[in-house]
Design an enzyme around this catalytic site. Structure first.
Site, PDB file in Angstrom:
ATOM      1  N   CYS A  87       0.736  -1.254   0.052  1.00 42.88           N
ATOM      2  CA  CYS A  87      -0.106   0.055  -0.003  1.00 42.88           C
ATOM      3  C   CYS A  87       1.028   1.256  -0.080  1.00 42.88           C
ATOM      4  CB  CYS A  87      -0.936   0.089   1.087  1.00 42.88           C
ATOM      5  SG  CYS A  87      -2.318   1.034   0.931  1.00 42.88           S
ATOM      6  N   HIS A 204      -3.292  -5.693   1.279  1.00 41.17           N
ATOM      7  CA  HIS A 204      -2.617  -5.803   2.456  1.00 41.17           C
ATOM      8  C   HIS A 204      -2.957  -7.468   2.964  1.00 41.17           C
ATOM      9  CE1 HIS A 204      -2.358  -1.692   3.841  1.00 41.17           C
ATOM     10  NE2 HIS A 204      -3.633  -1.465   3.218  1.00 41.17           N
ATOM     11  N   GLU A 206      -1.068  -8.817   5.222  1.00 35.82           N
ATOM     12  CA  GLU A 206      -0.882  -8.777   6.509  1.00 35.82           C
ATOM     13  C   GLU A 206      -2.535  -8.744   7.410  1.00 35.82           C
ATOM     14  OE1 GLU A 206      -0.522  -5.930   4.928  1.00 35.82           O
ATOM     15  OE2 GLU A 206      -1.221  -4.308   6.137  1.00 35.82           O
TER      16      GLU A 206
END
Ligand code: ADP
Ligand code: MG
Lengths: 237, 736, 82, 82
Positions: A87, A204, A206
């Site tokens: 990002c 993302h 994560e």
């Protein structure tokens, strides 16, 4: 094996990346503050996390790109070290010239936070060996300026060198206009540099590395990195 | 009249003659201009609660779980393991009416500061919004601006916005409501307070520089909106979420050092309120030299510095001798931290500019000594008539299926995806239940726990009967938490009403608080803080009375969290609670019959409590697979939402003699739709019997359509079609 | 003292959704004659530099390094006495 | 055909977080002489209007109604032959 999460003022996914490395894939990880001019330890992989470095004022990533630590990041990348930009991290990497192209405002002009589907286009990178080419993965996005743009020449090169790693697709893996929610060139969601050691992606991973948060498709980016660092050739399953 | 005002500068500042007399008594002399300005902001309704304090006293505020009740920047409840949850809600209605993006953004910024001031790391944001009808271009402008502003601030600072509510009603056309709630996590040992104590301790201003923005914002919030409001535009500030992110990290780092004696954000009334409130709480005095305050603009007067509402600033009292350590932390984050004064023991707030004393006021004179008004309360003359409206003989809809689709497309009922997709609701990787459910759930890393969060209020019920409406607002919030498996712990409230000087408004206020208090007592959810926003009127017309209820609940085992979507084909769909013939106050009544009348649905708090306890036990014992509260739009809408959440259809037969409109669309309280396997039905019945909770079988989970049959009606729709209407409604209106 | 007025615009080849949105907004307000809108950035940079040529040089460098991204943007600027 | 160049800036007393960030960014790049940066918007509006006065009037109205928010922003504009 040691990871570093680079923290810029305004980073806000730094703790999330740190958590996944430390608690999910259980590897060593440090925070590295942007004002540092040098690393205090040997790192095997650098993560540039998401967020709004410097408020994303002027252009996303434009000011962070000049943080003192970035010289080391560039050096590290040029020496072949693994760098993952997620990002805002992706935006910083393009501003720094480590990845081609740029990220501009989403076509609808709104911030978009939702699950998206990605088709894995290249499973031969250090970041994607735990996926298979053509696999469809569900990963959340959260950005206002994530439309990837580049000129035709660059796009041609990206394709020739197999640098496009992820494309926005439908849940069935069709790369369509309607799945291209932010208006990226060629549905691009993530690319690597020519050498393949620097990955930038808008979604993302994560945020989906633990089942309790919905799914764990994202974890495999991190496990792929570990595999690669442990010596398994990319793609060698 | 004009001349009169000129001779009485206090009148222009919103103070009465009587209040001016009091000020003279407190000072023992005439106030100077700076002092008068300070009194005027601190004695505004927004800061002093002078019209509401006596009524708010009725809230229950105590309980074993309460670590910090009302009176601080935020309340705190205990969640065990040495951890606490700090939470608070605040309004930013008037600034948002004038500049929706910045008004909403700075509202979010303010409430975040209230929470990290307590030593808590913010982990979630919620918001409660009210606008006029989306058919009006102005409402659309306000709506999109407010949502973008909330997103702009929350996303940038990196706190997930996990929940909220949005209603559309003409009463909010001129005066939208924007209530922002923040929730933070703290270790008990880090609980910080807004107290100045320890004579000689330094007083420091940290964070952003002070500019001329927002002077008299607090007074602005305490007036009705009118054409002249546009002239007050400088009262609107621009927020800087990036700066606040740095400020938050620096403050949390500072608290960990243990050097902080007290800390408070500078919100409404800026330096004046933070200084006098901290001194007042600490029974101390504070001396400040405004010449030392870092400024953004040249030539600012003491008056302007004391009243500026520049954002992203805090007042910190550290231990004496730790000034350099404090500065070092702030420097790391690129922020100013400047000693501007010290704590004294004379109870006086003394403001100097260099050597010159520019104001000298007993700190408690600005806070505790503000007069309190017992306003007259009178039930509105026409309300009885509205309540008595005959709803029994209304014609039934010709086509229930069409009515159902129309209802699910009402902006107030339809999906709010358009809103929450603009919020980053995942940052922090704790969001286990995302927006769009009964309540959001955020896990607490390092434990098995989670907290459930919600904010609720159906203001139409409150308008029709504030006492019942108040009870329902609290009950519904608790019920929403319970549906996720959370035990409700505490309440923060935001009371948005019209002009309290009108007896009818004050009556609404008193009655609503009475109802809320009773519900809070019965449901064991003490009020730990909140905010009152009066004067929400345009052209003399008040908004619907809107006491929003923010609530926090605890989930002991995050793996047992319950969601609203049906899970597996063949599961039984069951209703806990009873169906009644109650159409009063329903969205259906407003939509189909154009009536906002009758009594709101009844609520029996004991039964509500039994239902909630029963549901919690069912979830704890893994007996049910889903749970969803029945609210706006009634049972049919609730069923549709359970289907859409998972993409599984339902076959439902409603065997009941109620008229179909009430059965399908009535908004009877204390009902929860659950799903369960056939094997668990027996055990389920044992528990519902134990709590004496009525239960009835509605149908089974099956297919890709929602089918609801009963005497005289039949709905049979593919989920795809329902979803298109549900999700398409707001985007469609916003496309114009 | 000089002040630089810097204009940063998207390259013609880059889509400008913001410009389109403004154009649509203007149209729906009844401005039917608008044929195109492009949205860019306007920066005022105040410089404590006496020599005009030094100022010009500095601003040029600022634009190249930070104020504009050559992949997507063009820039131009002018100096006025500040 | 006319083209309006519209400049929208934050009012002088309004905080400009973006300008501050850019100023700090420039400083850390070594541009020590920068005393202030303000960031605003620059719009190019193309108009299919022949009469200059009509164009001026229309653009003035656009600014008031949509392009600038008078609560926090100022605007100015100039017309060029498009
Ligand atoms: N509706 C309410 N219910 C309970 N407590 C309230 C309510 N409104 C305000 N309070 C309490 O009164 C105190 C002052 O509130 P407020 O002025 O909003 O705080 P701040 O000084 O942070 O702006 C706070 O402790 C708040 O929790
Ligand atoms: Mg406060």
């Amino acid at each position: 094996m040691k990871f570093a999460v680079i923290v810029f003022p305004g980073s806000n996914c730094d703790a999330d990346c740190y958590h996944v490395v430390k608690e999910v894939i259980k590897k060593d990880v440090d925070y590295v503050w942007h004002q540092e001019k040098d690393f205090q330890a040997e790192y095997d992989c650098l993560i540039l996390p998401g967020g709004f470095s410097y408020g994303d004022y002027l252009r996303t990533g434009s000011i962070a790109r000049f943080s003192p630590i970035m010289n080391k990041v560039i050096e590290f990348a040029e020496a072949g070290g693994l760098v993952l930009g997620i990002c805002n991290g992706f935006q910083i990497l393009t501003e720094a010239g480590l990845l081609p192209g740029a990220l501009v405002r989403n076509k609808e002009l709104k911030f978009v936070c939702k699950d998206t589907f990605l088709r894995v286009e290249n499973d031969q990178t250090p970041f994607t060996s735990d996926y298979t080419k053509g696999q469809v993965i569900k990963i959340p996005v959260a950005h206002g300026e994530g439309a990837y743009v580049c000129d035709e020449n660059t796009l041609k090169k990206l394709k020739e060198n197999n640098q496009i790693v992820f494309r926005y697709s439908t849940s069935l893996g069709e790369v369509t206009a309607s799945s291209n929610f932010n208006g990226s060139t060629d549905n691009i969601a993530g690319i690597v540099n020519e050498k393949g050691n620097v990955l930038g992606m808008m979604p993302h991973p994560e945020r989906c590395a633990e089942a309790v948060l919905g799914n764990d498709f994202g974890k495999y980016i991190f496990t792929s990195i570990v595999k690669w660092l442990e010596g398994g050739a990319p793609g060698g399953k | 009249m004009e001349n009169n005002t000129n001779n009485k500068p206090w009148v222009e500042l919103g103070l009465t003659d009587h209040e001016y007399q009091l000020i003279k008594e407190i000072l023992g002399r005439e106030p100077n201009q700076v002092e008068l300005g300070m009194f005027s902001v601190m004695w505004s309704e927004h800061c002093s609660y002078k019209n509401s304090r006596p009524v708010l006293k009725n809230f229950p505020t105590e309980g074993p779980q309460v670590l910090q009740g009302p009176g601080e920047n935020a309340g705190v409840v205990d969640i065990g393991d040495g951890l606490g949850i700090a939470f608070k809600v605040e309004s930013h209605n008037h600034p948002s009416a004038i500049e929706p993006y910045q008004g909403a953004a700075t509202g979010v910024g303010g409430i975040i500061r209230d929470v990290f001031t307590m030593g808590a790391r913010p982990i979630a944001l919620l918001n409660s919004l009210r606008f006029g009808s989306l058919t009006s271009a102005r409402s659309r402008y306000l709506f999109s601006g407010v949502v973008a502003g909330i997103a702009g601030y929350g996303n940038c600072i990196g706190i997930p916005t996990v929940g909220g509510e949005v209603y559309f009603h003409p009463s909010y056309e001129g005066n939208p409501l924007v209530n922002a709630m923040c929730v933070g996590l703290l270790e008990h040992k880090d609980l910080a307070k807004g107290v100045a104590s320890g004579v000689g301790n330094p007083v420091m201003v940290v964070g952003a520089k002070t500019g001329r923005d927002g002077i008299h914002g607090a007074s602005f919030a305490s007036e009705e909106l009118n054409e002249a409001s546009e002239e007050k535009r400088p009262a609107v500030q621009v927020g800087d979420p990036f700066m606040e992110k740095l400020l938050m990290e620096a403050c949390l780092e500072l608290i960990k050092t243990g050097y902080v004696v007290g800390m408070q954000d500078m919100g409404a009334a800026g330096l004046t309120s933070s200084a006098c409130e901290m001194a007042s709480r600490g029974n101390s005095g504070i001396e400040i030299d405004v010449a030392l305050v870092p400024r953004r603009e040249e030539g600012m007067t003491p008056y302007e510095i004391m009243l500026s509402e520049s954002q992203e600033r805090m007042l910190v009292v550290p231990q004496k001798g730790k000034e350099e350590e404090v500065k070092a932390i702030f420097k790391k984050w690129g922020l100013d931290a400047v000693v501007v004064g010290k704590v004294t023991d004379d109870g006086i707030l003394r403001i100097r500019e260099g050597e010159k004393i520019v104001a000298e006021i007993p700190a408690k004179g600005l806070t505790d000594m503000c007069p309190v008004y017992e306003r007259e309360a009178k039930m509105p003359a026409l309300l009885a008539e509205v309540q008595n409206c005959k709803l029994n003989d209304l014609p039934e809809p010709a086509n229930y299926q069409k009515t159902f689709l129309d209802l699910i497309s009402r902006p107030t009922i339809a999906s709010k995806e358009w809103v929450y997709e603009q919020y980053d609701y995942m940052v922090g990787i704790n969001t286990v239940i995302r927006p769009g459910a009964d309540a959001a759930v955020v896990r607490i890393k390092g434990t098995k726990k989670g907290v459930a969060l919600t904010i609720d209020c159906n203001s139409r019920y409150v308008y029709l009967n504030p006492y019942i409406g108040g009870k329902i607002a609290v009950s519904e919030a608790a019920r929403n938490l319970v549906c996720t498996g959370a035990k409700p712990l505490g309440v923060t409230d935001c009371i948005n009403f019209g002009n309290p000087e009108k007896p009818e408004i004050f009556w609404q206020f008193k009655e609503a608080v009475r109802g809320m208090s009773e519900a809070c007592k019965e449901l064991n959810t003490p009020v730990t803080g909140g905010n009152v926003s009066f004067y929400n009127e345009t052209k003399g017309e008040a908004v619907f009375p809107t006491p929003t209820v923010g609530m926090v609940g605890l989930i002991e085992d995050i793996d047992k969290v319950c969601t609203l979507g049906f899970k597996d084909e063949g599961d039984l769909i069951i209703l806990l609670g009873e169906n009644k013939d109650e159409l009063g106050g329903s969205e259906f009544l407003a939509m189909y019959h154009g009536l906002e009348a009758g009594m709101p649905p009844t609520i029996d708090l004991e039964k509500e409590k039994a239902l909630q306890d029963c549901t919690l036990e069912l979830i704890k014992n893994n007996l049910i697979k889903s749970a969803h509260d029945c609210s706006e739009g009634g049972l049919s809408i609730a069923l549709a939402e359970c289907c859409m959440a998972s993409g599984l259809g339902a076959q439902v037969t409603l065997e009941n003699d109620l008229r179909p409109s009430a059965l399908l669309f009535g908004e009877t309280q204390s009902r929860i739709v659950i799903s369960v396997t056939t094997e668990n039905l027996k055990k389920l019945k044992e528990i519902t019997n134990k709590y004496a909770v009525p239960m009835s079988k509605l149908g089974i989970v099956q297919g890709k359509s929602l089918v609801i049959n009963g005497k005289g009606f039949s709905i049979d729709l593919p989920l795809k079609e329902i979803e298109a209407r549900y999700k398409g409604a707001i985007p469609c209106l916003m496309r114009d | 003292m000089h002040k630089a007025r810097v204009y940063v615009t998207l390259k013609p080849s880059i889509l400008d959704p913001q410009g389109n949105a403004v154009k649509n907004g203007l149209e729906s307000l009844g401005f039917a004659d608008v044929t195109d809108v492009r949205v860019g950035k306007y920066l005022e940079v105040s410089l404590d530099v006496v020599d005009k040529n030094v100022a010009l040089e500095q601003v040029e460098e600022m634009c190249k390094k930070l104020l504009a991204n050559p992949v997507i943007e063009d820039y131009r600027f002018e100096l006025v006495e500040g």
